[in-house]
Design a protein around this motif. Structure first.
Motif, mmCIF file in Angstrom:
data_model
loop_
_atom_site.group_PDB
_atom_site.id
_atom_site.type_symbol
_atom_site.label_atom_id
_atom_site.label_comp_id
_atom_site.label_asym_id
_atom_site.label_seq_id
_atom_site.Cartn_x
_atom_site.Cartn_y
_atom_site.Cartn_z
ATOM 1 N N THR A 255 0.820 -1.213 0.000
ATOM 2 C CA THR A 255 0.000 0.000 0.000
ATOM 3 C C THR A 255 0.854 1.263 0.000
ATOM 4 O OG1 THR A 255 -0.182 -0.190 2.413
ATOM 5 C CG2 THR A 255 -1.979 -1.096 1.098
ATOM 6 N N SER A 256 1.908 1.274 0.817
ATOM 7 C CA SER A 256 2.772 2.459 0.868
ATOM 8 C C SER A 256 3.483 2.669 -0.458
ATOM 9 C CB SER A 256 3.798 2.313 2.000
ATOM 10 O OG SER A 256 3.162 2.238 3.252
ATOM 11 N N GLY A 257 3.967 1.588 -1.052
ATOM 12 C CA GLY A 257 4.644 1.711 -2.337
ATOM 13 C C GLY A 257 3.738 2.294 -3.401
ATOM 14 N N ALA A 258 2.497 1.802 -3.448
ATOM 15 C CA ALA A 258 1.559 2.301 -4.457
ATOM 16 C C ALA A 258 1.206 3.762 -4.213
ATOM 17 C CB ALA A 258 0.295 1.435 -4.452
ATOM 18 N N TYR A 259 0.921 4.104 -2.968
ATOM 19 C CA TYR A 259 0.471 5.468 -2.684
ATOM 20 C C TYR A 259 1.568 6.499 -2.936
ATOM 21 C CZ TYR A 259 -1.095 9.637 -0.321
ATOM 22 O OH TYR A 259 -1.417 10.942 -0.050
ATOM 23 N N PHE A 260 2.757 6.260 -2.374
ATOM 24 C CA PHE A 260 3.803 7.272 -2.489
ATOM 25 C C PHE A 260 4.354 7.368 -3.914
ATOM 26 C CE2 PHE A 260 3.912 6.494 2.140
ATOM 27 C CZ PHE A 260 3.679 7.797 2.551
ATOM 28 N N THR A 261 4.248 6.301 -4.687
ATOM 29 C CA THR A 261 4.632 6.383 -6.097
ATOM 30 C C THR A 261 3.617 7.221 -6.870
ATOM 31 O OG1 THR A 261 5.723 4.229 -5.991
ATOM 32 C CG2 THR A 261 5.152 5.060 -8.172
ATOM 33 N N LEU A 262 2.326 7.002 -6.591
ATOM 34 C CA LEU A 262 1.303 7.834 -7.211
ATOM 35 C C LEU A 262 1.490 9.294 -6.818
ATOM 36 C CD1 LEU A 262 -1.425 7.553 -8.885
ATOM 37 C CD2 LEU A 262 -2.567 7.761 -6.672
ATOM 38 N N GLU A 263 1.828 9.528 -5.544
ATOM 39 C CA GLU A 263 2.036 10.890 -5.056
ATOM 40 C C GLU A 263 3.246 11.548 -5.722
ATOM 41 O OE1 GLU A 263 1.660 12.601 -0.628
ATOM 42 O OE2 GLU A 263 3.580 11.617 -1.005
ATOM 43 N N ALA A 264 4.192 10.743 -6.185
ATOM 44 C CA ALA A 264 5.376 11.290 -6.854
ATOM 45 C C ALA A 264 5.104 11.614 -8.322
ATOM 46 C CB ALA A 264 6.543 10.309 -6.739
ATOM 47 N N PHE A 265 4.334 10.764 -8.999
ATOM 48 C CA PHE A 265 4.178 10.915 -10.448
ATOM 49 C C PHE A 265 3.016 11.832 -10.846
ATOM 50 C CE2 PHE A 265 6.982 7.243 -10.684
ATOM 51 C CZ PHE A 265 7.753 7.570 -11.783
ATOM 52 N N VAL A 266 1.986 11.903 -10.046
ATOM 53 C CA VAL A 266 0.883 12.804 -10.401
ATOM 54 C C VAL A 266 1.351 14.261 -10.435
ATOM 55 C CG1 VAL A 266 -1.319 13.752 -9.619
ATOM 56 C CG2 VAL A 266 -0.994 11.290 -9.714
ATOM 57 N N PRO A 267 2.046 14.766 -9.402
ATOM 58 C CA PRO A 267 2.548 16.150 -9.500
ATOM 59 C C PRO A 267 3.512 16.347 -10.666
ATOM 60 C CG PRO A 267 2.613 15.395 -7.231
ATOM 61 C CD PRO A 267 2.320 14.195 -8.065
ATOM 62 N N LEU A 268 4.333 15.316 -10.943
ATOM 63 C CA LEU A 268 5.248 15.427 -12.082
ATOM 64 C C LEU A 268 4.481 15.558 -13.380
ATOM 65 C CD1 LEU A 268 8.211 15.327 -13.044
ATOM 66 C CD2 LEU A 268 7.957 12.834 -13.240
ATOM 67 N N MET A 269 3.414 14.790 -13.535
ATOM 68 C CA MET A 269 2.598 14.882 -14.742
ATOM 69 C C MET A 269 1.902 16.244 -14.831
ATOM 70 S SD MET A 269 -0.596 12.483 -15.965
ATOM 71 C CE MET A 269 -1.647 13.023 -14.607
ATOM 72 N N LEU A 270 1.412 16.735 -13.696
ATOM 73 C CA LEU A 270 0.722 18.021 -13.706
ATOM 74 C C LEU A 270 1.652 19.166 -14.105
ATOM 75 C CD1 LEU A 270 -1.445 17.727 -10.453
ATOM 76 C CD2 LEU A 270 -2.257 17.692 -12.821
ATOM 77 N N LEU A 325 -8.189 6.201 -12.158
ATOM 78 C CA LEU A 325 -8.442 7.615 -12.475
ATOM 79 C C LEU A 325 -7.170 8.300 -12.950
ATOM 80 C CD1 LEU A 325 -10.374 10.008 -12.494
ATOM 81 C CD2 LEU A 325 -9.871 10.357 -10.073
ATOM 82 N N ALA A 326 -6.030 7.958 -12.340
ATOM 83 C CA ALA A 326 -4.763 8.547 -12.769
ATOM 84 C C ALA A 326 -4.421 8.142 -14.202
ATOM 85 C CB ALA A 326 -3.647 8.112 -11.814
ATOM 86 N N VAL A 327 -4.674 6.883 -14.542
ATOM 87 C CA VAL A 327 -4.444 6.428 -15.924
ATOM 88 C C VAL A 327 -5.356 7.184 -16.876
ATOM 89 C CG1 VAL A 327 -4.609 4.467 -17.490
ATOM 90 C CG2 VAL A 327 -3.652 4.148 -15.200
ATOM 91 N N LEU A 328 -6.605 7.374 -16.474
ATOM 92 C CA LEU A 328 -7.555 8.104 -17.312
ATOM 93 C C LEU A 328 -7.106 9.542 -17.547
ATOM 94 C CD1 LEU A 328 -10.351 7.901 -18.711
ATOM 95 C CD2 LEU A 328 -11.354 8.737 -16.575
ATOM 96 N N CYS A 329 -6.426 10.104 -16.538
ATOM 97 C CA CYS A 329 -5.987 11.498 -16.632
ATOM 98 C C CYS A 329 -4.845 11.699 -17.620
ATOM 99 C CB CYS A 329 -5.574 12.014 -15.260
ATOM 100 S SG CYS A 329 -6.943 12.157 -14.106
ATOM 101 N N THR A 330 -4.281 10.619 -18.135
ATOM 102 C CA THR A 330 -3.245 10.758 -19.155
ATOM 103 C C THR A 330 -3.837 11.062 -20.522
ATOM 104 O OG1 THR A 330 -3.249 8.353 -19.545
ATOM 105 C CG2 THR A 330 -1.695 9.208 -17.910
ATOM 106 N N LEU A 331 -5.163 10.973 -20.643
ATOM 107 C CA LEU A 331 -5.826 11.341 -21.895
ATOM 108 C C LEU A 331 -5.973 12.859 -21.940
ATOM 109 C CD1 LEU A 331 -8.656 8.634 -21.966
ATOM 110 C CD2 LEU A 331 -6.429 8.594 -23.133
ATOM 111 N N PRO A 332 -5.502 13.502 -22.983
ATOM 112 C CA PRO A 332 -5.538 14.976 -23.050
ATOM 113 C C PRO A 332 -6.907 15.590 -22.817
ATOM 114 C CG PRO A 332 -4.146 14.086 -24.784
ATOM 115 C CD PRO A 332 -4.814 12.911 -24.142
ATOM 116 N N PRO A 333 -8.012 14.989 -23.305
ATOM 117 C CA PRO A 333 -9.311 15.636 -23.074
ATOM 118 C C PRO A 333 -9.751 15.670 -21.609
ATOM 119 C CG PRO A 333 -9.429 14.073 -24.896
ATOM 120 C CD PRO A 333 -8.137 13.827 -24.198
ATOM 121 N N VAL A 334 -9.191 14.810 -20.764
ATOM 122 C CA VAL A 334 -9.600 14.752 -19.363
ATOM 123 C C VAL A 334 -9.019 15.952 -18.630
ATOM 124 C CG1 VAL A 334 -9.521 13.404 -17.233
ATOM 125 C CG2 VAL A 334 -9.718 12.249 -19.448
ATOM 126 N N PRO A 335 -9.820 16.696 -17.877
ATOM 127 C CA PRO A 335 -9.307 17.876 -17.165
ATOM 128 C C PRO A 335 -8.198 17.512 -16.183
ATOM 129 C CG PRO A 335 -11.710 17.829 -17.155
ATOM 130 C CD PRO A 335 -11.262 16.511 -17.690
#
Length: 457
Positions: A255-270, A325-335
């Motif tokens: 759980t920690s690995g999944a969460y903190f990795t998501l927390e690292a890559f979502v801001p990078l993508m944004l 939801l994070a995977v879906l957010c890689t689609l350009p039309p998704v806000p």
């Protein structure tokens, strides 16, 4: 815990500035990873110490060492001194986190522990709102060194209080038994293995910071050492997810690995692919902290109503939805705002799963081994964060070199996280308490030493 959260959230945004000021940008990954790597060692030291002498002594040592290490970082003249300060601060953080969890496990009856852990999570709300912007203002108007000095001053008061108020009570610690503690002997982790694992974690985090031969060798070497020595710091048969404490420890890593990795890559993508303002990224972290604390409060209110292992499974399911939801957010039309929502949703899942796993670990702890169980959970958390983030970073870098598009590497990095969250949902039943009907029974107050990991960090 409040000051620990404030220090963690205030310091991290300043590290790039400090590294640039000290002409050590090339070694920034080492500085950033030193804290997590050292907390592995601190967790092992704190757990063993807590079982032998009570939670008060490692807690005193942790808060005093925190003040010293903040001063070391504040007076840094080279990047290596800053890295040393962050490494020592990681040891202190590991001592404090394990001591707090162990103290909760030994000082509170079972039906109050959940609320105590929820209170620990709530301690991160104000730091998440105030820490980063306040530290940024101080650094802009004065200096990043002033932030370290200020944090040292804030921590000085509880450090003195811990020494004066707890010193005479340290001898009261002793062996204790959870509601379902086993009679199995505790296998204490060896200090050389803990040192090796901490060094391997730092080596791995440095290795995944770039994609060349030198960094690849560091990554492979670090992961190899982790696979060889990490099992020595965890309960036997952890990797086989044996029922009880081994499965609980393993799920903490997943759980920690999944969460903190998501927390690292979502801001990078944004900030890179989606080009959103920095304030949006800041709102993602603030929203995640609030969501974690809120979900933790909810799990505290569900004590005795919902079995703990089911809360773990529900938390994993919520995290799976966040990954999708994070995977879906890689689609350009998704806000881009939907990506912020993925971090908040993942935090809800962790707010349900993390305290539940901590409570289960204290329940499954061997007699007189709640410090050992808390140390194993702290070690597992950091190992999961290191390994999953390293694998995701390596996959991200490999896909990036293929020039398949700016958002494609994020798709693969997020998709990888399906594995740990799915594994958590499937294995949650293995953490089930042997006698669920006994979780309502208050247990006698115990006097020893043992703690909630600083996963919120």
């Amino acid at each position: 815990m409040f000051l620990a959260g404030f220090a963690a959230l205030a310091v991290m945004p300043l590290l790039p500035v400090a590294a640039r000021d000290l002409d050590g940008v090339a070694l920034y990954p080492l500085v950033a990873g030193a804290f997590v790597a050292a907390s592995l060692l601190g967790g092992v030291l704190g757990g063993t110490w807590a079982d032998r002498a009570g939670a008060r002594r490692p807690l005193m040592a942790g808060v005093v060492l925190t003040v010293v290490t903040l001063l070391v970082s504040a007076t840094s003249t080279t990047i290596w001194q800053l890295a040393l300060g962050r490494f020592a601060d990681g040891i202190a953080a590991g001592l404090v986190a394990v001591s707090v969890n162990a103290a909760i496990g030994q000082s509170y009856p079972d039906h109050i522990r959940a609320r105590a852990l929820a209170l620990m999570s709530a301690c991160w709300i104000v730091p998440s709102l105030v820490g980063p912007p306040l530290a940024g203002l101080v650094a802009a108007w004065w200096s990043w060194r002033a932030v370290f000095f200020g944090l040292a001053g804030l921590t000085l008061l509880p450090a003195v209080a811990a020494v004066l108020l707890l010193r005479g009570r340290a001898a009261q610690g002793g062996a204790s038994q959870g509601a379902q503690g086993t009679e199995e002997p505790v296998r204490r982790p060896a200090l050389p293995a803990a040192v090796t694992v901490s060094a391997a974690a730092a080596l791995t985090q440095y290795g995944v910071s770039a994609w060349d031969v030198r960094h690849a060798v560091c990554t492979v070497s670090g992961l190899t050492l982790l696979m060889a020595f990490a099992p020595r710091l965890l309960p036997p048969r952890t990797w086989r997810a044996e029922r009880g404490l081994p499965a609980t420890v393993l799920l903490r890593a997943l759980t920690s690995g999944a969460y903190f990795t998501l927390e690292a890559f979502v801001p990078l993508m944004l900030s890179t692919a989606r080009r959103v303002p920095g304030v949006v990224t800041g709102l993602a972290f603030t929203g995640a902290a609030l969501a974690w604390a809120g979900a933790s409060w909810v799990q505290g209110r569900l004590q005795g109503r919902v079995p703990r292992h089911r809360l773990v499974a529900v938390g994993a399911g919520v995290m799976a939805a966040a990954v999708a939801l994070a995977v879906l957010c890689t689609l350009p039309p998704v806000p881009a705002a939907a990506a912020v929502s993925s971090m908040v949703l993942a935090a809800v899942g962790m707010g349900l799963a993390a305290p539940s796993l901590t409570l289960l670990s204290l329940t499954h702890a061997p007699v007189g081994g709640q410090g050992y169980a808390s140390g194993a959970m702290q070690t597992s958390q950091n190992l999961g964060q290191t390994v999953v983030l390293a694998l995701a970073s390596a996959l991200f870098s490999a896909v990036s070199t293929a020039e398949t598009g700016q958002l494609t590497p994020f798709v693969w990095a997020f998709a990888l996280l399906v594995l740990p969250v799915a594994g958590t949902a499937c294995l949650a039943g293995r953490t089930r308490m042997a006698s669920p009907d006994r979780q309502h029974d208050p247990e006698p107050a115990v006097t020893a030493a043992h703690p909630e990991p600083m996963d919120e960090t």
